[in-house]
Write an enzyme that holds these catalytic residues in place. Structure first.
Site, PDB file in Angstrom:
ATOM      1  N   ASN A   1      -3.062   2.435 -10.016  1.00  0.00           N
ATOM      2  CA  ASN A   1      -3.511   1.682  -8.842  1.00  0.00           C
ATOM      3  C   ASN A   1      -3.456   0.198  -9.198  1.00  0.00           C
ATOM      4  O   ASN A   1      -3.157  -0.180 -10.330  1.00  0.00           O
ATOM      5  CB  ASN A   1      -4.926   2.121  -8.429  1.00  0.00           C
ATOM      6  CG  ASN A   1      -5.324   1.576  -7.067  1.00  0.00           C
ATOM      7  OD1 ASN A   1      -4.521   1.568  -6.137  1.00  0.00           O
ATOM      8  ND2 ASN A   1      -6.547   1.100  -6.932  1.00  0.00           N
ATOM      9  N   LYS A   2      -3.727  -0.623  -8.225  1.00  0.00           N
ATOM     10  CA  LYS A   2      -3.679  -2.085  -8.371  1.00  0.00           C
ATOM     11  C   LYS A   2      -4.297  -2.531  -9.694  1.00  0.00           C
ATOM     12  O   LYS A   2      -5.329  -2.025 -10.112  1.00  0.00           O
ATOM     13  CB  LYS A   2      -4.447  -2.704  -7.196  1.00  0.00           C
ATOM     14  CG  LYS A   2      -4.515  -4.210  -7.158  1.00  0.00           C
ATOM     15  CD  LYS A   2      -3.177  -4.905  -7.256  1.00  0.00           C
ATOM     16  CE  LYS A   2      -2.188  -4.392  -6.239  1.00  0.00           C
ATOM     17  NZ  LYS A   2      -0.784  -4.813  -6.570  1.00  0.00           N
TER      18      LYS A   2
ATOM     19  N   ASP B   1      -1.510   4.258  -6.098  1.00  0.00           N
ATOM     20  CA  ASP B   1      -0.064   4.129  -5.875  1.00  0.00           C
ATOM     21  C   ASP B   1       0.700   5.311  -6.435  1.00  0.00           C
ATOM     22  O   ASP B   1       1.819   5.590  -6.012  1.00  0.00           O
ATOM     23  CB  ASP B   1       0.438   2.811  -6.462  1.00  0.00           C
ATOM     24  CG  ASP B   1      -0.167   1.645  -5.703  1.00  0.00           C
ATOM     25  OD1 ASP B   1      -1.322   1.288  -5.996  1.00  0.00           O
ATOM     26  OD2 ASP B   1       0.486   1.141  -4.776  1.00  0.00           O
TER      27      ASP B   1
ATOM     28  N   GLY C   1       0.862  -1.173   0.000  1.00  0.00           N
ATOM     29  CA  GLY C   1       0.000   0.000   0.000  1.00  0.00           C
ATOM     30  C   GLY C   1       0.900   1.225   0.000  1.00  0.00           C
ATOM     31  O   GLY C   1       1.787   1.340   0.854  1.00  0.00           O
ATOM     32  N   ALA C   2       0.666   2.141  -0.950  1.00  0.00           N
ATOM     33  CA  ALA C   2       1.618   3.228  -1.161  1.00  0.00           C
ATOM     34  C   ALA C   2       1.901   4.048   0.104  1.00  0.00           C
ATOM     35  O   ALA C   2       3.074   4.242   0.459  1.00  0.00           O
ATOM     36  CB  ALA C   2       1.133   4.117  -2.314  1.00  0.00           C
TER      37      ALA C   2
ATOM     38  N   GLN D   1      -5.449  -9.098  -1.931  1.00  0.00           N
ATOM     39  CA  GLN D   1      -5.528  -8.086  -0.869  1.00  0.00           C
ATOM     40  C   GLN D   1      -6.978  -7.821  -0.449  1.00  0.00           C
ATOM     41  O   GLN D   1      -7.231  -7.461   0.700  1.00  0.00           O
ATOM     42  CB  GLN D   1      -4.914  -6.761  -1.348  1.00  0.00           C
ATOM     43  CG  GLN D   1      -3.408  -6.794  -1.542  1.00  0.00           C
ATOM     44  CD  GLN D   1      -3.009  -7.122  -2.964  1.00  0.00           C
ATOM     45  OE1 GLN D   1      -3.774  -7.739  -3.704  1.00  0.00           O
ATOM     46  NE2 GLN D   1      -1.816  -6.727  -3.351  1.00  0.00           N
TER      47      GLN D   1
END
Lengths: 348, 348
Positions: free
Chosen positions: A249-250, A239, A46-47, A198
Site C-alpha cells: 500500500n501507499k 494496491d 487508487g488500485a 492524497q
C-alpha cells in the site's frame, strides 16, 4: 456521490484528482493513450479505480479500432494492453482488469462475434467491471462497518475512498461510511500522505463532502496521536495483497502498521478480491514503483529542497501479514492464516 | 562553516532559515522584540540555537536600556525574559539561557556594578554561551563520531545541524561530522520533516555544503528503508530531555525510534547538557508546542487541503527512554538507566 471515472459516448471521463480539492475538473479522454497517460500521471489513482479506468481505456481502444479483421483487432488489443500494463506497476487491479478484458475478447472471438459485436461486448464488460467494483465496495463497507465500534476514531493513510475506486463507497473510507450507515458515531484522522498528499487533498475533501468529522495530520504525527490513545482502529486500502496476506500500500503504511501494533490498535486492510494477487506468494515479490523525485523536491513550482539533492521516491511499501488484524473483502473478513483464508474466498 | 546567529554592534544577526535553501539572507534584529519574533517565527530554530539567540536578545535588550537605575534595569530584564520565555515552549535551552542571563545580572548587581558595566557583562555572557555551545557540539561530534562504524548510513530526522545550534558542528549532524573527521565513510538519509521541511531545506543544504552524501526521503519512507537494511544508525537532536532520558524532539521522532527498535538499529540522541531538564522527571511533563495549522494546509501561498478542514499541528513528540540506545553529550555518552547516568554528568 463521488464516481471518479465514467464511460460516455465522447470518451472516458475522469475527474482530475491532481487539481482537487481546489478545482473539480473533468477530462474527456478520447483515446486509449490518453487514458493510459491519465493513469500514469495520476489523474486517477487508487488500485480499484485504476482497474476500472484501464478496462474503460481498453474498451475505448477497441471502439476506436478502424480495421475489419478480428485478428488485427486482437493485435491492436495486445498492443493497448501492453501500454496499459506499463502505467503503474504495483496496482494489481490494473493487470486483473487487463486479463479480464483479454479473456472477454477471446471468448467473443471464439464465439465468432463480429467486430462491432466485440466492441459492444468489451464496452459492456468494462461497465460490468465498474458496477461490480462499486458493489464490492458496498459489501466491504457493510462487513467492515461491523468491525468498527461506536464512538471510534479511525486513522487512515492515503486515500482509499470513492476517488480511489469505481466510486460511491471506497475501500477504507467504505468501512468508515459503512459504520456511519450502521448508525455509529465515527471520526477520522487523515494522514496527509506525502509526497502526493492524497490524504490532505482527497480524503479530507471526500469526508467533508459526506459531513464525516475529519482531522488532518502530517504523516509523522500518527505515532504521537496513537500514544495519546486517540486512535481506535487503523483502516487502509491496498494496491496489491500477496497470497500470504502481505499488503502493498501507499508508502508509510508499514510505519503506521508497526505503530498500531505497538499500541494494540487493530490494523484493518479493506480491498476487493481483485486486489489479491494469488500469483504473488509473499510481499517480497510485489514490485514497488519508484516515481519522479520532483514530487518530493517541489510543490507545483515551489522548490523545497536544494538543487542537486539525491532523493528516493518509493511510492509503496509492504506491510507483513503479522501486522494485519484482518483483510476486509466483498466476500467477508479474512483473518490469519491468510494463505488459507484468502484462498477460501476465491473458492467460494 | 555555518554559524546561524551572531552578535554585532548593529544588533543580533540571524540567517533567515525560512528562506533556505533558495536564499541566504541575513537579518539584523535591532531590539529584543525583533529577536523574540525571530525565534517565534522560526527565522532561527533548533533548541541550542534558540538558547544562544535568546541570550543575545536579552543582552541586546539590556544594551538598549536607556534608564539610569539598576532596579529599573532589573524590571526591564524581567519583562524581556518574560517575552523571550513565551516564544517556544518546548525547547528547554531557551529557559536555560534565560536563567543563566538572569543569574549573571543578579551577580553583577550584587557586586555593585554600574549599568554600563552590567550591559558589557551581559553581552559577554551571551557570547560565552555561544562559544560554550560550539565547544559542546565539538565534543559531541567527537564522542558521537566514535559510536559510528565505518561505511555507515545514518538516518536523521529534522535538522539538528549547525543551523540548529550555535554553529559549526550541530548535534546530530555533529555526530556525522565527527565520524567523517575520524576518517569514516558515512552517508546520510534525511527525512524531509513535515510540515516545516527542516530536513529537505536545512539538513540537505548543510550536508551538500560539506560534501557529505545525503539522500532525501519523505517522513513516511524511513520504515521501508530500514526494512531494506539500508540504515545502520539513527541520530537525532532534542528539544528537551527529561531526567529519566525521555526525549522530546521534532514530531515524528517517536515513530522513527519505534521503527529503529523493531529493526535492531541503534537510536542515538545528541544534545548538550543545556537540553537536559533535571526539573522534568519524565517526558510526560514536557509541554508540547502546537503551531499554526497553516504550516500544514499551505506551502507558501499554495493551498494543499480543503477549506475548513480541522488540523492538528503538534510540533514535537516524546520518545520514551527505553527506545534510546544512548544520549551523546559534551560530557560523554550516557546510557540507561538515564536517571543515574544523566545525573552523574551534571555532578562531574
Amino acid at each position: 456521490m463521488i464516481i471518479p471515472v465514467k464511460w460516455s459516448d465522447e470518451g472516458v471521463l475522469m475527474l482530475d484528482q491532481r487539481l482537487l480539492p481546489m478545482e473539480e475538473k473533468w477530462l474527456t479522454l478520447k483515446s486509449f493513450n490518453e487514458v493510459a497517460d491519465g493513469i500514469r500521471n495520476m489523474v486517477v489513482r487508487g488500485a480499484p479505480a485504476i482497474g476500472v479506468a484501464a478496462a474503460y481505456g481498453i474498451a475505448l481502444g477497441a471502439k476506436n479500432f478502424v480495421g475489419t479483421n478480428v485478428d488485427d483487432l486482437k493485435e491492436e488489443l495486445d498492443y493497448i494492453c501492453g501500454v496499459m500494463g506499463k502505467t503503474r506497476p504495483t496496482a494489481v487491479n490494473l493487470f486483473w482488469a487487463i486479463d479480464r478484458m483479454k479473456r472477454t475478447f477471446q471468448k467473443a472471438k471464439a464465439e465468432g462475434k463480429s467486430i462491432s459485436e466485440i466492441k459492444q461486448i468489451l464496452i459492456k464488460d468494462a461497465k460490468d467491471i465498474h458496477d461490480e467494483d462499486i458493489e464490492s465496495q458496498r459489501l466491504i463497507a457493510q462487513f467492515g462497518g461491523e468491525l468498527i465500534e461506536n464512538d471510534s476514531t479511525i486513522l487512515t493513510h492515503c486515500n482509499a475512498g470513492a476517488l480511489a475506486t469505481g466510486g460511491v463507497w471506497g475501500t477504507a473510507l467504505g468501512v468508515v461510511r459503512g459504520a456511519v450507515n450502521q448508525g455509529k458515531k465515527v471520526s477520522v484522522i487523515a494522514d496527509e500522505t506525502r509526497p502526493y498528499l492524497q490524504g490532505a487533498r482527497l480524503t479530507a475533501w471526500e469526508l467533508l463532502q459526506d459531513d464525516i468529522p475529519v482531522t488532518l495530520i502530517t504523516d509523522n504525527m500518527s505515532g504521537h496521536i496513537m500514544k495519546q490513545g486517540k486512535v481506535h482502529a487503523v483502516v487502509v486500502g491496498s494496491d496489491r495483497i500477496a497470497a500470504n496476506g502481505d499488503v502493498a500500500n501507499k508508502i508509510g503504511t508499514y510505519m503506521v502498521a508497526v505503530l498500531a501494533q505497538k499500541h494494540g490498535i487493530p490494523f484493518y486492510v479493506a480491498a476487493p478480491l481483485s486486489t489479491v494477487d494469488m500469483n504473488c506468494a509473499t510481499g517480497e515479490e510485489i514490485p514497488i514503483e519508484e516515481r519522479n523525485i520532483r514530487e518530493i523536491t517541489h510543490v507545483q513550482d515551489i522548490q523545497l529542497a536544494p538543487e542537486g539533492i539525491s532523493v528516493s521516491n518509493y511510492a509503496f511499501d509492504v506491510t507483513p501479514n503479522e501486522l494485519v488484524t484482518a483483510i476486509i473483502t466483498e466476500k467477508g473478513v479474512a483473518r490469519a492464516p491468510y494463505t488459507d483464508s484468502l484462498k477460501k474466498m476465491f473458492e467460494e
